[in-house]
Design an enzyme around this catalytic site. Structure first.
Site, PDB file in Angstrom:
ATOM      1  N   THR A  49      -3.392  -1.508  -6.592  1.00 22.56           N
ATOM      2  CA  THR A  49      -2.295  -2.780  -6.206  1.00 22.56           C
ATOM      3  C   THR A  49      -2.027  -2.971  -7.417  1.00 22.56           C
ATOM      4  OG1 THR A  49      -2.899  -2.730  -4.032  1.00 22.56           O
ATOM      5  CG2 THR A  49      -1.206  -4.409  -4.958  1.00 22.56           C
ATOM      6  N   TYR A 139     -14.897   2.267  -5.285  1.00 22.64           N
ATOM      7  CA  TYR A 139     -13.418   1.969  -5.198  1.00 22.64           C
ATOM      8  C   TYR A 139     -13.059   4.039  -4.742  1.00 22.64           C
ATOM      9  CZ  TYR A 139      -8.599   1.044  -4.958  1.00 22.64           C
ATOM     10  OH  TYR A 139      -6.925   1.112  -4.134  1.00 22.64           O
ATOM     11  N   LYS A 169     -15.148   1.235  -0.640  1.00 21.29           N
ATOM     12  CA  LYS A 169     -13.532   0.384  -0.265  1.00 21.29           C
ATOM     13  C   LYS A 169     -13.277   1.786  -0.449  1.00 21.29           C
ATOM     14  CE  LYS A 169      -9.647  -1.440  -2.213  1.00 21.29           C
ATOM     15  NZ  LYS A 169      -8.392  -0.736  -1.861  1.00 21.29           N
ATOM     16  N   GLY A 192      -9.616   1.643   2.903  1.00 21.95           N
ATOM     17  CA  GLY A 192      -8.563   1.016   2.571  1.00 21.95           C
ATOM     18  C   GLY A 192      -6.721   1.884   2.768  1.00 21.95           C
ATOM     19  N   ASP A 194      -4.443   0.786   4.987  1.00 21.48           N
ATOM     20  CA  ASP A 194      -3.863  -0.247   6.197  1.00 21.48           C
ATOM     21  C   ASP A 194      -2.934   0.416   7.233  1.00 21.48           C
ATOM     22  OD1 ASP A 194      -4.325  -1.061   3.546  1.00 21.48           O
ATOM     23  OD2 ASP A 194      -2.458  -2.136   2.998  1.00 21.48           O
ATOM     24  N   GLU A 195      -2.483   1.541   7.048  1.00 19.34           N
ATOM     25  CA  GLU A 195      -1.359   2.059   8.268  1.00 19.34           C
ATOM     26  C   GLU A 195      -2.103   2.706   9.359  1.00 19.34           C
ATOM     27  OE1 GLU A 195      -1.816   3.017   4.497  1.00 19.34           O
ATOM     28  OE2 GLU A 195      -0.712   4.067   4.015  1.00 19.34           O
ATOM     29  N   SER A 211      -3.292  -3.829   0.003  1.00 19.31           N
ATOM     30  CA  SER A 211      -2.249  -4.199  -0.189  1.00 19.31           C
ATOM     31  C   SER A 211      -1.399  -4.657   0.151  1.00 19.31           C
ATOM     32  CB  SER A 211      -0.869  -3.211  -1.682  1.00 19.31           C
ATOM     33  OG  SER A 211      -0.998  -1.905   0.049  1.00 19.31           O
TER      34      SER A 211
HETATM   35  O1  MN9 Z   1      -6.256   1.145  -1.688  1.00 15.97           O
HETATM   36  C1  MN9 Z   1      -4.034   0.354  -0.606  1.00 15.97           C
HETATM   37  N1  MN9 Z   1      -3.878   1.797  -2.025  1.00 15.97           N
HETATM   38  C2  MN9 Z   1      -3.178   1.805  -2.568  1.00 15.97           C
HETATM   39  C3  MN9 Z   1      -5.585   0.119  -1.033  1.00 15.97           C
HETATM   40  O2  MN9 Z   1      -1.868   0.741  -3.300  1.00 15.97           O
HETATM   41  C4  MN9 Z   1      -2.811   3.115  -3.338  1.00 15.97           C
HETATM   42  C5  MN9 Z   1      -3.755   0.612   0.778  1.00 15.97           C
HETATM   43  O3  MN9 Z   1      -3.528  -1.286   0.465  1.00 15.97           O
HETATM   44  C6  MN9 Z   1      -2.230   0.826   0.558  1.00 15.97           C
HETATM   45  O4  MN9 Z   1      -1.060   0.146  -0.433  1.00 15.97           O
HETATM   46  C7  MN9 Z   1      -1.839   1.010   1.982  1.00 15.97           C
HETATM   47  C8  MN9 Z   1      -0.013   1.988   1.523  1.00 15.97           C
HETATM   48  O5  MN9 Z   1      -0.431   2.890   1.992  1.00 15.97           O
HETATM   49  O6  MN9 Z   1      -2.414   1.651   2.555  1.00 15.97           O
END
Ligand code: MN9
Length: 302
Positions: A49, A139, A169, A192, A194-195, A211
């Site tokens: 991010t 990660y 992570k 990691g 979020d959704e 993020s």
């Molecule tokens: O690892 C983030 N992954 C990416 C953390 O940015 C690829 C997530 O927080 C995603 O942004 C979030 C939205 O898809 O889950």
């Protein structure tokens, strides 16, 4: 809740750039204030991010240093020091430790990829060894790195070969693999995606790094609270709202759209750096309209 280093919501921070593309450290103070005010417990700096891999090593060092100064005492700080050059990754790790980071993390090398799990773990051990007193997190984000090693197996090997190994992570939807890591019960597991955070909690996540906690932390904290209270119906309802808000981000292409959402919360991190492309003014307007129609104001950071 536990004695683990990281719990609750950790924001994978955006990095601020000026209009001319140079690094801008100025918003970090206000950004940290926003996060603390909204119940975020830590920051993951210069990750995917944060466009860490698009920054020079010098930029990353000055960015870590500033974040460490600002976060001290109020937010846990994990410095993402992953780099395709092992030398740069080690230099970043040593510098982050000296700057006072609570932990370091790396993705694995992602152009010349390790052929075996042992090769990946040896690479991680070499980087972690440059900060021998600082907890190390791997990660895992296969959608970006294409490294698809099984994380439970990784954990077993990492615990033997990396004295500072602290956890993972885990940015992936494979909840069986995630739960297998949790079941080992020996490290700090951070979810990691979020959704699908609620599913990660059910699988036993200690916390989450993502993020969307930069700007939508309140709704996710409510999900955690409802889950911890044992009110699954409420948790699911809140999670649907949170998930729908992430869908808006995804519909606008992810990354740079998130920077715009943070700007709508008052923290202007400027443009994204190539190869990412900032949203056009028309797209920013469309995103704002979509968020308004959704009622994002009720769930976002203030
Ligand atoms: O690892 C983030 N992954 C990416 C953390 O940015 C690829 C997530 O927080 C995603 O942004 C979030 C939205 O898809 O889950």
């Amino acid at each position: 809740m536990t004695s683990k280093l990281l719990t609750g919501l950790v924001a994978a921070t955006y990095t601020a750039f000026n209009a001319d593309g140079s690094l801008n450290l100025d918003p970090i103070g206000a950004h940290a204030d926003l996060l603390v005010r909204n119940g975020v417990t830590g920051v993951f700096v210069c990750g995917s991010t944060g466009e860490g891999v698009s920054m020079t090593t010098e930029e990353r060092m000055s960015h870590f240093k500033r974040w460490c100064e600002v976060a001290k005492g109020s937010l846990k700080l994990i410095a993402h020091v992953g780099h395709n050059s092992i030398g740069d990754a080690r230099a970043l790790a040593a510098h982050a430790a000296k700057s006072g980071a609570d932990a370091i993390a790396t993705v694995g090398p992602s152009v010349l990829r390790p052929a075996t799990l042992a090769d990946l773990v040896d690479w991680c051990a070499a980087v972690a060894g440059a900060a021998p007193e600082t907890p190390y997190y791997y990660y895992h984000i296969p959608v970006l790195t294409q490294l698809r090693f099984n994380m439970a197996q990784f954990m077993d090997m990492a615990r033997e070969r990396i004295p500072t190994f602290a956890g993972i992570k885990f940015t992936d939807e494979n909840l069986m693999e995630f739960a297998n890591c949790v079941a080992r019960n020996q490290t700090n597991m951070l979810f990691g995606r979020d959704e699908v955070l609620l599913s990660g909690l059910v699988a036993g996540a200690d916390g989450a790094i993502g993020s969307t906690f930069n700007y939508s932390a309140p709704i996710f904290n409510k999900v955690i609270a409802a889950y911890e209270k044992g009110d699954m119906a409420a948790a699911q309802k809140l999670m649907t709202r949170a998930r729908d808000s992430v869908q808006i981000l995804l519909d606008f292409g992810g990354g740079p759209a998130g920077k715009t959402m943070l700007k709508l919360c008052g923290i202007d991190c400027g443009p994204s750096r190539l190869p990412l492309r900032s949203l056009s003014l028309e797209r920013v307007d469309a995103l704002r309209a979509r968020l308004e129609a959704f009622g994002w104001d009720d769930i976002r950071c203030h």
